[in-house]
Scaffold this motif. Structure first.
Motif, PDB file in Angstrom:
ATOM      1  N   ILE A 122      39.531  60.344  32.718  1.00 44.24           N
ATOM      2  CA  ILE A 122      40.686  59.572  33.185  1.00 44.24           C
ATOM      3  C   ILE A 122      41.456  59.143  31.945  1.00 44.24           C
ATOM      4  N   ASP A 123      42.561  59.811  31.696  1.00 42.38           N
ATOM      5  CA  ASP A 123      43.341  59.507  30.494  1.00 42.38           C
ATOM      6  C   ASP A 123      44.082  58.188  30.612  1.00 42.38           C
ATOM      7  N   VAL A 124      44.564  57.890  31.813  1.00 43.90           N
ATOM      8  CA  VAL A 124      45.275  56.634  32.055  1.00 43.90           C
ATOM      9  C   VAL A 124      44.818  56.070  33.395  1.00 43.90           C
ATOM     10  N   PHE A 125      44.440  54.807  33.397  1.00 48.38           N
ATOM     11  CA  PHE A 125      44.117  54.136  34.656  1.00 48.38           C
ATOM     12  C   PHE A 125      45.128  53.033  34.883  1.00 48.38           C
ATOM     13  N   GLU A 126      45.657  52.987  36.096  1.00 46.57           N
ATOM     14  CA  GLU A 126      46.660  51.984  36.447  1.00 46.57           C
ATOM     15  C   GLU A 126      46.181  51.143  37.622  1.00 46.57           C
ATOM     16  N   CYS A 127      46.354  49.846  37.533  1.00 47.87           N
ATOM     17  CA  CYS A 127      46.261  49.028  38.734  1.00 47.87           C
ATOM     18  C   CYS A 127      47.512  49.358  39.544  1.00 47.87           C
ATOM     19  N   ALA A 128      47.328  49.730  40.807  1.00 41.45           N
ATOM     20  CA  ALA A 128      48.449  50.244  41.598  1.00 41.45           C
ATOM     21  C   ALA A 128      49.581  49.231  41.751  1.00 41.45           C
ATOM     22  N   ARG A 129      49.246  47.972  41.778  1.00 42.51           N
ATOM     23  CA  ARG A 129      50.235  46.904  41.841  1.00 42.51           C
ATOM     24  C   ARG A 129      49.714  45.716  41.048  1.00 42.51           C
ATOM     25  N   VAL A 130      50.595  44.813  40.685  1.00 46.14           N
ATOM     26  CA  VAL A 130      50.185  43.594  40.002  1.00 46.14           C
ATOM     27  C   VAL A 130      49.608  42.628  41.029  1.00 46.14           C
ATOM     28  N   ASP A 131      48.440  42.106  40.728  1.00 49.56           N
ATOM     29  CA  ASP A 131      47.789  41.135  41.602  1.00 49.56           C
ATOM     30  C   ASP A 131      48.409  39.760  41.344  1.00 49.56           C
ATOM     31  N   PRO A 132      49.090  39.170  42.339  1.00 41.53           N
ATOM     32  CA  PRO A 132      49.741  37.874  42.110  1.00 41.53           C
ATOM     33  C   PRO A 132      48.753  36.746  41.859  1.00 41.53           C
ATOM     34  N   LYS A 133      47.475  36.977  42.184  1.00 47.87           N
ATOM     35  CA  LYS A 133      46.467  35.928  42.003  1.00 47.87           C
ATOM     36  C   LYS A 133      45.814  35.985  40.627  1.00 47.87           C
ATOM     37  N   VAL A 134      46.106  37.043  39.875  1.00 49.17           N
ATOM     38  CA  VAL A 134      45.463  37.230  38.570  1.00 49.17           C
ATOM     39  C   VAL A 134      46.514  37.430  37.487  1.00 49.17           C
ATOM     40  N   PRO A 135      46.488  36.657  36.421  1.00 53.19           N
ATOM     41  CA  PRO A 135      47.457  36.873  35.330  1.00 53.19           C
ATOM     42  C   PRO A 135      47.363  38.299  34.800  1.00 53.19           C
ATOM     43  N   ILE A 136      48.496  38.902  34.510  1.00 52.96           N
ATOM     44  CA  ILE A 136      48.484  40.288  34.027  1.00 52.96           C
ATOM     45  C   ILE A 136      47.667  40.399  32.742  1.00 52.96           C
ATOM     46  N   GLU A 137      47.658  39.342  31.938  1.00 51.24           N
ATOM     47  CA  GLU A 137      46.879  39.365  30.704  1.00 51.24           C
ATOM     48  C   GLU A 137      45.384  39.549  30.991  1.00 51.24           C
ATOM     49  N   THR A 138      44.913  38.921  32.053  1.00 52.37           N
ATOM     50  CA  THR A 138      43.507  39.039  32.425  1.00 52.37           C
ATOM     51  C   THR A 138      43.165  40.462  32.856  1.00 52.37           C
ATOM     52  N   SER A 139      44.060  41.053  33.652  1.00 53.32           N
ATOM     53  CA  SER A 139      43.835  42.425  34.117  1.00 53.32           C
ATOM     54  C   SER A 139      43.847  43.406  32.948  1.00 53.32           C
ATOM     55  N   VAL A 140      44.808  43.250  32.052  1.00 58.47           N
ATOM     56  CA  VAL A 140      44.923  44.170  30.921  1.00 58.47           C
ATOM     57  C   VAL A 140      43.750  44.009  29.969  1.00 58.47           C
ATOM     58  N   LYS A 141      43.279  42.788  29.788  1.00 59.71           N
ATOM     59  CA  LYS A 141      42.118  42.575  28.928  1.00 59.71           C
ATOM     60  C   LYS A 141      40.900  43.319  29.487  1.00 59.71           C
ATOM     61  N   ALA A 142      40.724  43.277  30.803  1.00 56.97           N
ATOM     62  CA  ALA A 142      39.597  43.990  31.425  1.00 56.97           C
ATOM     63  C   ALA A 142      39.744  45.497  31.230  1.00 56.97           C
ATOM     64  N   LEU A 143      40.941  45.999  31.371  1.00 56.65           N
ATOM     65  CA  LEU A 143      41.186  47.425  31.161  1.00 56.65           C
ATOM     66  C   LEU A 143      40.973  47.799  29.688  1.00 56.65           C
ATOM     67  N   ALA A 144      41.390  46.912  28.785  1.00 54.62           N
ATOM     68  CA  ALA A 144      41.213  47.172  27.354  1.00 54.62           C
ATOM     69  C   ALA A 144      39.737  47.305  26.993  1.00 54.62           C
ATOM     70  N   GLU A 145      38.906  46.516  27.657  1.00 56.60           N
ATOM     71  CA  GLU A 145      37.464  46.616  27.413  1.00 56.60           C
ATOM     72  C   GLU A 145      36.927  47.966  27.871  1.00 56.60           C
ATOM     73  N   LEU A 146      37.490  48.497  28.968  1.00 58.52           N
ATOM     74  CA  LEU A 146      37.074  49.809  29.457  1.00 58.52           C
ATOM     75  C   LEU A 146      37.547  50.919  28.525  1.00 58.52           C
TER      76      LEU A 146
END
Length: 328
Positions: A122-146
Motif C-alpha cells: 500500500i503506497d498511500v493510505f487515505e482516511c476516506a473522510r476527515v473524522d469530525p470527532k478526531v483532530p486531523i493531527e491525531t489521525s495523521v500522527k497515527a498514520l505516520a507511525e504506520l
C-alpha cells in the motif's frame, strides 16, 4: 519494509499523467466479473495508468477493491512493482461515518494488509473522510507511525480543505490529496485546495474527472441512469436540473467534435492541465485506451471551454445536503 512515499515519488512513479479508479469495477449495482475486470486493469497499466486508486468500501466486504486486487496480483504478480497503489479506508459504509481514531486507522490498515496478503504494497493510505470527532493531527500522527514501521508507504488525504491540508502536512509530509475535480466540479481551483497543494508540492489526485459520467455522453435523460445507481440520489442528476446540466454536456460535445476527439478526452485533458492526476474508472478496455490517449489543448481552447462553463453553469450540489455536510 515499504519505502517511504514522498510527493515527488508519487509524481514520478505515475508513468503517465493519468491513473485508474477501481470503483467502477466493484459497483454493487453492476459489479464486473473478476476475469473481465483484470483485463481492464491490465489495459490501464499497459497504457501508462499505473496509479491505482481503490477503497475498502468500494463494493461489499467480500468483493471490494482489495478483493479485486488480490485476484489481479494472484494472476499478474509481476505487475506489483509497476503499480502505485492508493487505498481509502477508516470509513464505515453502513453508517457513512469516518473513523479517524488511531485505533480505527490501525484496524483498517491491518484489515487491508490481511486481504492483500503481501501481494502488493500500500503506497498511500487515505482516511476516506476527515473524522469530525478526531483532530486531523491525531489521525495523521497515527498514520505516520504506520509509515515509520513500514505498514504503508505514505499518507494521503481525501476530501479536505486547504486549512486541513496545512495542519496535516505540519505533522507529516502528505503524499497526495484526493479530491473531486472536473468541468462539472472545478471548486478546488478557487477554494484554496489546489493552490495549497501546489505550494506544498503535494500531488492532487482528481476523482470523477468526467463528472460522474456526465461527460461521457451516456446520459441524455434521467431514465438513462440505472435504477439502483447511486447517481439517482445526487442533486445534479435530478429531473428538475437535468436538462440545464445536459446543456453544458452538449456544449462540450460541440467543442470535442470540432477537435475530433471525445467529450471524455476533453474532460480528462482539462483536468490534467489544472495540474492534477485524473483517475477515471471504466469497465471497458476500449474506454480505458480512449481515456489514456494524450490530448492537447491550447490556451485558446481553454478560454473557449471556460466561456462555455460560464454560460452554462452546473445546477445542484455534489452530494445530498446530509452527505455534503460531512465532506471536508
Amino acid at each position: 519494509m515499504v519505502g517511504s512515499i514522498t510527493p515527488a515519488t508519487i509524481a514520478n512513479k505515475a508513468i503517465g499523467p493519468i491513473g485508474f479508479g477501481l470503483m467502477s469495477l466493484t459497483r454493487p449495482w453492476s459489479p464486473t466479473e473478476y476475469p473481465a475486470a483484470a483485463k481492464v486493469m491490465k489495459a490501464a497499466l499497459e497504457h501508462g495508468a499505473n496509479l491505482w486508486n481503490g477503497g475498502m468500501f468500494y463494493g461489499p466486504p467480500h468483493a471490494n477493491s482489495l478483493q479485486l486486487l488480490k485476484y489481479y496480483f494472484d494472476n499478474y504478480p509481476e505487475d506489483a512493482e509497476k503499480v502505485v497503489l492508493s487505498i481509502k479506508g477508516a470509513y464505515n459504509p453502513r453508517t457513512h461515518t469516518p473513523d479517524g481514531s488511531p485505533e480505527g486507522i490501525r484496524a483498517s490498515v491491518k484489515e487491508a494488509l490481511k486481504i492483500l496478503g503481501g501481494r502488493i504494497k500500500i503506497d498511500v493510505f487515505e482516511c476516506a473522510r476527515v473524522d469530525p470527532k478526531v483532530p486531523i493531527e491525531t489521525s495523521v500522527k497515527a498514520l505516520a507511525e504506520l509509515v515509520e514501521i513500514g505498514k504503508i508507504g505514505g499518507i494521503g488525504l481525501s476530501e479536505v480543505s486547504a486549512s486541513t491540508i496545512r495542519r496535516a502536512h505540519a505533522v507529516h509530509p502528505i503524499a497526495a490529496v484526493e479530491i473531486e475535480l472536473s468541468l462539472f466540479t472545478p471548486d478546488v481551483l478557487t477554494d484554496g485546495v489546489a493552490e495549497t497543494c501546489q505550494e506544498l508540492g503535494i500531488p492532487l489526485i482528481a476523482y470523477s474527472p468526467v463528472g460522474r459520467g456526465w461527460l461521457t455522453g451516456q446520459f441524455r435523460t434521467p431514465d438513462d441512469i440505472p435504477k439502483e445507481d447511486f447517481r439517482r440520489m445526487l442533486p445534479r442528476f435530478q429531473p428538475e436540473v437535468f436538462g440545464q446540466n445536459l446543456k453544458l454536456v452538449e456544449e462540450i460535445e460541440g467543442f470535442a467534435k470540432r477537435k475530433g476527439v471525445t467529450v471524455a478526452q476533453i474532460a480528462i485533458a482539462w483536468v490534467r492541465l489544472q495540474g492534477a492526476i485524473p483517475i477515471p474508472g471504466s469497465t471497458k478496455i476500449e474506454r480505458v485506451i480512449e481515456n489514456c490517449e494524450d490530448i492537447s489543448l491550447s490556451e485558446e481552447d481553454l478560454v473557449d471551454i471556460q466561456n462555455r462553463l460560464n454560460n452554462f453553469p452546473v445546477l445542484g450540489g455534489r452530494y445530498p445536503k446530509q452527505v455534503e455536510a460531512r465532506v471536508k
